[in-house]
Write a protein that holds these residues in place. Structure first.
Motif, PDB file in Angstrom:
ATOM      1  N   ILE A   1       0.846  -1.172   0.115  1.00  0.00           N
ATOM      2  CA  ILE A   1       0.126  -0.024   0.093  1.00  0.00           C
ATOM      3  C   ILE A   1       0.806   1.449   0.061  1.00  0.00           C
ATOM      4  N   GLY A   2       2.183   1.098  -0.106  1.00  0.00           N
ATOM      5  CA  GLY A   2       3.019   2.313  -0.131  1.00  0.00           C
ATOM      6  C   GLY A   2       4.410   2.003   0.518  1.00  0.00           C
ATOM      7  N   LYS A   3       5.162   2.957   0.703  1.00  0.00           N
ATOM      8  CA  LYS A   3       6.427   2.909   1.095  1.00  0.00           C
ATOM      9  C   LYS A   3       6.478   3.677   2.652  1.00  0.00           C
ATOM     10  N   ILE A   4       7.591   3.148   3.302  1.00  0.00           N
ATOM     11  CA  ILE A   4       7.853   3.738   4.555  1.00  0.00           C
ATOM     12  C   ILE A   4       8.968   5.005   4.469  1.00  0.00           C
ATOM     13  N   ASP A   5       8.500   6.012   5.210  1.00  0.00           N
ATOM     14  CA  ASP A   5       9.414   6.960   5.342  1.00  0.00           C
ATOM     15  C   ASP A   5      10.642   6.507   6.354  1.00  0.00           C
ATOM     16  N   ALA A   6      11.791   6.198   5.711  1.00  0.00           N
ATOM     17  CA  ALA A   6      12.675   5.742   6.639  1.00  0.00           C
ATOM     18  C   ALA A   6      13.066   6.373   7.862  1.00  0.00           C
ATOM     19  N   SER A   7      13.157   7.809   7.738  1.00  0.00           N
ATOM     20  CA  SER A   7      13.571   8.713   8.787  1.00  0.00           C
ATOM     21  C   SER A   7      12.603   8.452   9.763  1.00  0.00           C
ATOM     22  N   THR A   8      11.497   8.159   9.775  1.00  0.00           N
ATOM     23  CA  THR A   8      10.351   7.983  10.945  1.00  0.00           C
ATOM     24  C   THR A   8      10.389   6.720  11.948  1.00  0.00           C
ATOM     25  N   VAL A   9      11.407   5.644  11.157  1.00  0.00           N
ATOM     26  CA  VAL A   9      11.460   4.308  11.816  1.00  0.00           C
ATOM     27  C   VAL A   9      12.417   4.340  12.944  1.00  0.00           C
ATOM     28  N   PRO A  10      11.885   4.035  14.146  1.00  0.00           N
ATOM     29  CA  PRO A  10      13.203   3.989  15.318  1.00  0.00           C
ATOM     30  C   PRO A  10      14.138   3.278  15.154  1.00  0.00           C
ATOM     31  N   ALA A  11      15.200   3.494  15.417  1.00  0.00           N
ATOM     32  CA  ALA A  11      16.608   2.814  15.382  1.00  0.00           C
ATOM     33  C   ALA A  11      16.338   1.297  16.131  1.00  0.00           C
ATOM     34  N   ARG A  12      16.794   0.379  15.517  1.00  0.00           N
ATOM     35  CA  ARG A  12      16.754  -1.084  16.237  1.00  0.00           C
ATOM     36  C   ARG A  12      17.540  -1.123  17.231  1.00  0.00           C
ATOM     37  N   ARG A  13      16.622  -1.844  18.449  1.00  0.00           N
ATOM     38  CA  ARG A  13      17.211  -1.830  19.687  1.00  0.00           C
ATOM     39  C   ARG A  13      17.856  -3.181  19.692  1.00  0.00           C
ATOM     40  N   HIS A  14      19.161  -3.341  20.162  1.00  0.00           N
ATOM     41  CA  HIS A  14      19.745  -4.695  20.393  1.00  0.00           C
ATOM     42  C   HIS A  14      19.784  -5.044  21.781  1.00  0.00           C
ATOM     43  N   PHE A  15      19.853  -6.288  21.909  1.00  0.00           N
ATOM     44  CA  PHE A  15      19.789  -6.847  23.254  1.00  0.00           C
ATOM     45  C   PHE A  15      21.202  -6.750  23.740  1.00  0.00           C
ATOM     46  N   LEU A  16      21.405  -6.279  25.059  1.00  0.00           N
ATOM     47  CA  LEU A  16      22.476  -6.214  25.456  1.00  0.00           C
ATOM     48  C   LEU A  16      22.492  -7.320  26.867  1.00  0.00           C
ATOM     49  N   PRO A  17      23.207  -8.249  26.835  1.00  0.00           N
ATOM     50  CA  PRO A  17      23.189  -9.127  28.068  1.00  0.00           C
ATOM     51  C   PRO A  17      23.913  -8.350  29.245  1.00  0.00           C
ATOM     52  N   PRO A  18      23.391  -8.711  30.498  1.00  0.00           N
ATOM     53  CA  PRO A  18      23.807  -8.171  31.621  1.00  0.00           C
ATOM     54  C   PRO A  18      25.325  -8.356  31.773  1.00  0.00           C
ATOM     55  N   PRO A  19      26.226  -7.481  32.399  1.00  0.00           N
ATOM     56  CA  PRO A  19      27.599  -7.837  32.289  1.00  0.00           C
ATOM     57  C   PRO A  19      27.976  -9.084  33.365  1.00  0.00           C
ATOM     58  N   GLN A  20      28.734  -9.684  33.031  1.00  0.00           N
ATOM     59  CA  GLN A  20      29.385 -11.095  33.861  1.00  0.00           C
ATOM     60  C   GLN A  20      30.646 -10.875  34.033  1.00  0.00           C
ATOM     61  N   ALA A  21      31.081 -11.469  35.299  1.00  0.00           N
ATOM     62  CA  ALA A  21      32.430 -11.598  35.678  1.00  0.00           C
ATOM     63  C   ALA A  21      33.169 -12.384  34.734  1.00  0.00           C
ATOM     64  N   PRO A  22      34.493 -11.968  34.463  1.00  0.00           N
ATOM     65  CA  PRO A  22      35.013 -12.806  33.223  1.00  0.00           C
ATOM     66  C   PRO A  22      35.493 -14.376  33.829  1.00  0.00           C
ATOM     67  N   TYR A  23      35.467 -15.213  32.852  1.00  0.00           N
ATOM     68  CA  TYR A  23      35.603 -16.684  33.405  1.00  0.00           C
ATOM     69  C   TYR A  23      37.022 -16.863  33.991  1.00  0.00           C
ATOM     70  N   SER A  24      37.271 -17.379  35.260  1.00  0.00           N
ATOM     71  CA  SER A  24      38.623 -17.593  35.948  1.00  0.00           C
ATOM     72  C   SER A  24      38.826 -19.027  35.921  1.00  0.00           C
ATOM     73  N   HIS A  25      40.148 -19.403  35.498  1.00  0.00           N
ATOM     74  CA  HIS A  25      40.639 -20.650  35.364  1.00  0.00           C
ATOM     75  C   HIS A  25      40.793 -21.215  36.875  1.00  0.00           C
ATOM     76  N   ASP A  26      41.013 -20.116  37.760  1.00  0.00           N
ATOM     77  CA  ASP A  26      41.335 -20.407  39.133  1.00  0.00           C
ATOM     78  C   ASP A  26      40.277 -21.209  39.961  1.00  0.00           C
ATOM     79  N   LYS A  27      38.917 -20.783  39.443  1.00  0.00           N
ATOM     80  CA  LYS A  27      37.875 -21.086  40.145  1.00  0.00           C
ATOM     81  C   LYS A  27      36.921 -22.261  39.434  1.00  0.00           C
ATOM     82  N   PRO A  28      36.481 -23.235  39.819  1.00  0.00           N
ATOM     83  CA  PRO A  28      35.482 -24.082  38.999  1.00  0.00           C
ATOM     84  C   PRO A  28      34.145 -23.488  38.726  1.00  0.00           C
ATOM     85  N   PRO A  29      33.604 -23.794  37.618  1.00  0.00           N
ATOM     86  CA  PRO A  29      32.142 -23.112  37.610  1.00  0.00           C
ATOM     87  C   PRO A  29      31.284 -23.488  38.706  1.00  0.00           C
TER      88      PRO A  29
END
Length: 134
Positions: free
Chosen positions: A77-105
């Motif tokens: 039925i027509g075209k979209i005015d691209a300037s009115t489309v909101p920017a895509r939201r990307h999923f950002l996972p919560p920050p996690q502590a880096p894996y440590s080889h010193d400590k078992p999972p």
């Protein structure tokens, strides 16, 4: 679609998000798929979940056939005015502590907390069984 397509703004298109009034944005075009809802092979839920956003990736990820792509023309039925489309939201996972080889999972600790008592109990039973005098 007419030679001079109507240009729709996102806010207007997003209002059409029900099974009785369903518009989609795919590849810069606006489609009124209301009359196709019952015939869609994936069901109307699939179409409804693609409303209120640019559904191009959803459409492409499914891998529609050439005949499905040709069928789309009658719903355009027509075209979209691209300037009115909101920017895509990307999923950002919560920050996690880096894996440590010193400590078992943590899951390994939980498994060991469960298995060690069972192994001790089994060993005690075996010792008692084989050292018991008749």
């Amino acid at each position: 679609m007419a030679s001079d397509p109507k240009i729709h703004v996102f806010e207007e298109v997003a209002k059409h998000s029900s099974s009785k009034d369903c518009w989609l944005i795919i590849s810069g075009k606006v489609y009124d798929v209301t009359t196709f809802m019952e015939d869609h092979p994936g069901g109307d839920e699939v179409l409804l979940s693609a409303t209120g956003k640019d559904a191009t990736n959803d459409f492409e990820d499914v891998g529609h056939s050439d005949s499905a792509r040709e069928m789309m023309d009658k719903y355009c039925i027509g075209k979209i005015d691209a300037s009115t489309v909101p920017a895509r939201r990307h999923f950002l996972p919560p920050p996690q502590a880096p894996y440590s080889h010193d400590k078992p999972p943590e899951f390994l600790i939980k498994v060991l907390q469960f298995l060690v008592p069972l192994l001790i109990l089994g060993l005690a039973f075996a010792v008692r069984h084989f050292t018991k005098k008749e």
